[in-house]
Structures are given as structure tokens and as C-alpha cells.
Design an enzyme around this catalytic site. Structure first.
Site, PDB file in Angstrom:
ATOM      1  N   ASP A  33      91.808 -23.943 -94.243  1.00  0.00           N
ATOM      2  CA  ASP A  33      90.392 -23.863 -94.603  1.00  0.00           C
ATOM      3  C   ASP A  33      89.928 -22.435 -94.867  1.00  0.00           C
ATOM      4  O   ASP A  33      90.638 -21.468 -94.570  1.00  0.00           O
ATOM      5  CB  ASP A  33      89.528 -24.513 -93.510  1.00  0.00           C
ATOM      6  CG  ASP A  33      90.027 -24.227 -92.095  1.00  0.00           C
ATOM      7  OD1 ASP A  33      90.701 -23.210 -91.897  1.00  0.00           O
ATOM      8  OD2 ASP A  33      89.735 -25.038 -91.198  1.00  0.00           O
ATOM      9  N   HIS A  47      87.365 -31.691 -83.971  1.00  0.00           N
ATOM     10  CA  HIS A  47      87.694 -31.485 -85.395  1.00  0.00           C
ATOM     11  C   HIS A  47      89.093 -30.905 -85.566  1.00  0.00           C
ATOM     12  O   HIS A  47      89.601 -30.204 -84.690  1.00  0.00           O
ATOM     13  CB  HIS A  47      86.622 -30.651 -86.124  1.00  0.00           C
ATOM     14  CG  HIS A  47      86.571 -29.197 -85.775  1.00  0.00           C
ATOM     15  ND1 HIS A  47      85.390 -28.528 -85.533  1.00  0.00           N
ATOM     16  CD2 HIS A  47      87.540 -28.254 -85.653  1.00  0.00           C
ATOM     17  CE1 HIS A  47      85.642 -27.259 -85.290  1.00  0.00           C
ATOM     18  NE2 HIS A  47      86.942 -27.071 -85.342  1.00  0.00           N
ATOM     19  N   GLU A  69      84.875 -32.478 -89.555  1.00  0.00           N
ATOM     20  CA  GLU A  69      83.962 -32.699 -88.441  1.00  0.00           C
ATOM     21  C   GLU A  69      83.873 -34.189 -88.106  1.00  0.00           C
ATOM     22  O   GLU A  69      84.255 -35.041 -88.930  1.00  0.00           O
ATOM     23  CB  GLU A  69      82.574 -32.157 -88.821  1.00  0.00           C
ATOM     24  CG  GLU A  69      82.550 -30.650 -89.104  1.00  0.00           C
ATOM     25  CD  GLU A  69      82.573 -29.791 -87.835  1.00  0.00           C
ATOM     26  OE1 GLU A  69      83.100 -30.237 -86.794  1.00  0.00           O
ATOM     27  OE2 GLU A  69      82.067 -28.656 -87.901  1.00  0.00           O
ATOM     28  N   ASN A  91      84.694 -30.430 -80.522  1.00  0.00           N
ATOM     29  CA  ASN A  91      84.219 -31.773 -80.886  1.00  0.00           C
ATOM     30  C   ASN A  91      85.333 -32.624 -81.497  1.00  0.00           C
ATOM     31  O   ASN A  91      85.072 -33.676 -82.061  1.00  0.00           O
ATOM     32  CB  ASN A  91      83.015 -31.677 -81.834  1.00  0.00           C
ATOM     33  CG  ASN A  91      83.368 -30.966 -83.144  1.00  0.00           C
ATOM     34  OD1 ASN A  91      84.532 -30.662 -83.393  1.00  0.00           O
ATOM     35  ND2 ASN A  91      82.375 -30.728 -83.974  1.00  0.00           N
TER      36      ASN A  91
END
Ligand code: F6R
Length: 234
Positions: free
Chosen positions: A62, A130, A135, A128
Site C-alpha cells: 500500500d 485490517h 478496513e 481493527n
């Protein structure tokens, strides 16, 4: 999924490095790479080794939208500083966060991934759950795409920026579909902040609400985690 428990991030980096080395002996051609604090000990091992990576290709997961390759906070710069400056690869691909046409950039990156199928993907995990910047709520069949970062991810990444307003709110990320195509995946996790996500990933249902849980469907995943990251496992 195979879980390797380690005492700390330094030991985790060494274990991951041994697996990278073994993969190279077995014909590794393309490595998928991650940024963030988690893979730093692996990159330190790679940098201080006598291994030559100049015949390998790399693709990164990313990049932030809006940051140029020379921006100190960009993932281009992170990779340069942590690995490529000392250990150059034959060719290294990272999404272009400054592309004017972001959807064309995502398509270009998918083509790169098709031309360079990933043999071994290194992953961290977000608090979380990811992976990459996929996400919670991201469809499992998503290819490379533009992501709106969640508040929790923006806050977690604030530590690299002077102030929270400077943290980009979007990123280009390999999708879950792209990540799942890798032959082998090594996911690293260190620290209590990751404990809940690790529990959900290993013991929870496979759900788009916890993106890393999709890895239960992958045939060749090794998790290297310390006791803090595994403290919630039953
Ligand atoms: C980084 C990436 C992210 C990180 C995750 C954990 O390229 O794709 O998924 O792996 O946010 O970040 P750290 O390692 O900083 O806790």
C-alpha cells in the site's frame, strides 16, 4: 494457519527471516512487503544478512494517497530507509500515491501483480483486524483499490506525523483478493494492541468485519506472534 510463538519482536524478525531464507532456497521470485513498525525487525535481519536480493522482485501492499515517493512519511521512503537502500531488489513496486487518476493507478498495480505473482507475502495486522489497508467491511473479492482510512487507523498512524491533520485519509491498497493469491503468507504481530485482532483472526468467524479472518481460508499462512499479541487466545 500455523502459529509460531516468540518472546519478542526481535525473535519474531529472526524467525521470519529464516522462513524468507528458506523460501529463497526454494526458488522465491517475488516477495510481497509491508510497512509499519511490525516488519522492522525482519528488515533489520535482511539488511544485516549476507543474502543478495537483487534477483528478486518486490511488491508493496500500500501507499498513502497524496504523498510523493520522496515524502518522508511515504511508504516509498519507509521501504528505501528500512530495506532497499542497503539491499536493493531487482525491481520494486509500490502504488503511486500521487497518481492523478487513482482508479487507473489501481488497474496499473493489478497488472503488475498479475505479471509478478507473489510467492511470499509479509503482513502486519491493524488493531481493527485490517490487512494491507483493507478496513473492516471490505469485500473479500476486492482487488487493488482506493481506501478511506478509518478513524482508528488514522489515530494508530498518527505517531509518524506531527499532527493528526497531517495523516492522509486515503490510501491505495492491494485488495484482499490480491493478498489471498500469494502462495505463502507470513503475518507478524507484536504487542497487546494486536491481541483482540489476533483472537478474532484465529478463533473468530470468517467475516468481512475482521478482514484478517479471511486468512483462515488460505492454505499456507504462518503467524509469528509474541505472547502479548496472543494473550487473548483461548
Ligand atoms: C502496512 C500495512 C498495514 C500494517 C498495519 C500494522 O503496509 O499494510 O496493514 O501492517 O497497520 O501496522 P504496524 O505494524 O505499524 O502496527
Amino acid at each position: 494457519m500455523k502459529l509460531i510463538q516468540v518472546n519478542n519482536a526481535a525473535e519474531g524478525g529472526k524467525k521470519a527471516f529464516d522462513l524468507v531464507k528458506e523460501a529463497m532456497e526454494n526458488g522465491l521470485e517475488t516477495m510481497g512487503l509491508a510497512t509499519g513498525s511490525t516488519p522492522e525487525t525482519l528488515y533489520q535481519e535482511m539488511v544485516s544478512s549476507d543474502l543478495d536480493f537483487s534477483k528478486l522482485s518486490s511488491v508493496n501492499l500500500d501507499e498513502y494517497v497524496g504523498l510523493s515517493a520522496t515524502d518522508p512519511q511515504s511508504y516509498h521512503m519507509y521501504m528505501h530507509e528500512h530495506l532497499f537502500a542497503q539491499k536493493p531488489f531487482k525491481e520494486s513496486y509500490i502504488p503511486n500515491g500521487k497518481a492523478t487518476d487513482l482508479s487507473a493507478e489501481c488497474q496499473r498495480y493489478e497488472k503488475i501483480l498479475m505479471d509478478h505473482p507473489v510467492d511470499l507475502q509479509i503482513l502486519g495486522i491493524g488493531r481493527n483486524g485490517h490487512i494491507g489497508f483493507n478496513e473492516p467491511g471490505t469485500a473479500f473479492d476486492t482487488p487493488t483499490h482506493v481506501v478511506e482510512l478509518t478513524e482508528s487507523t488514522i489515530q494508530a498512524n498518527q505517531r509518524y506525523f506531527d499532527k493528526i491533520e497531517d495523516v492522509p485519509t486515503q490510501a491505495i491498497s492491494m485488495g484482499i483478493q490480491s493478498i489471498m493469491k500469494s502462495n505463502m503468507i507470513i503475518l507478524l504481530a507484536f504487542g497487546t494492541a494486536k491481541a483482540e485482532a489476533i483472537k478474532g483472526m484465529i478463533e473468530g468467524p470468517i467475516t468481512e468485519e475482521l478482514p484478517a479472518s479471511v486468512l483462515q481460508n488460505h492454505p499456507n499462512v504462518i503467524i509469528i506472534a509474541d505472547s502479548d499479541a496472543t494473550c487473548e487466545l483461548s
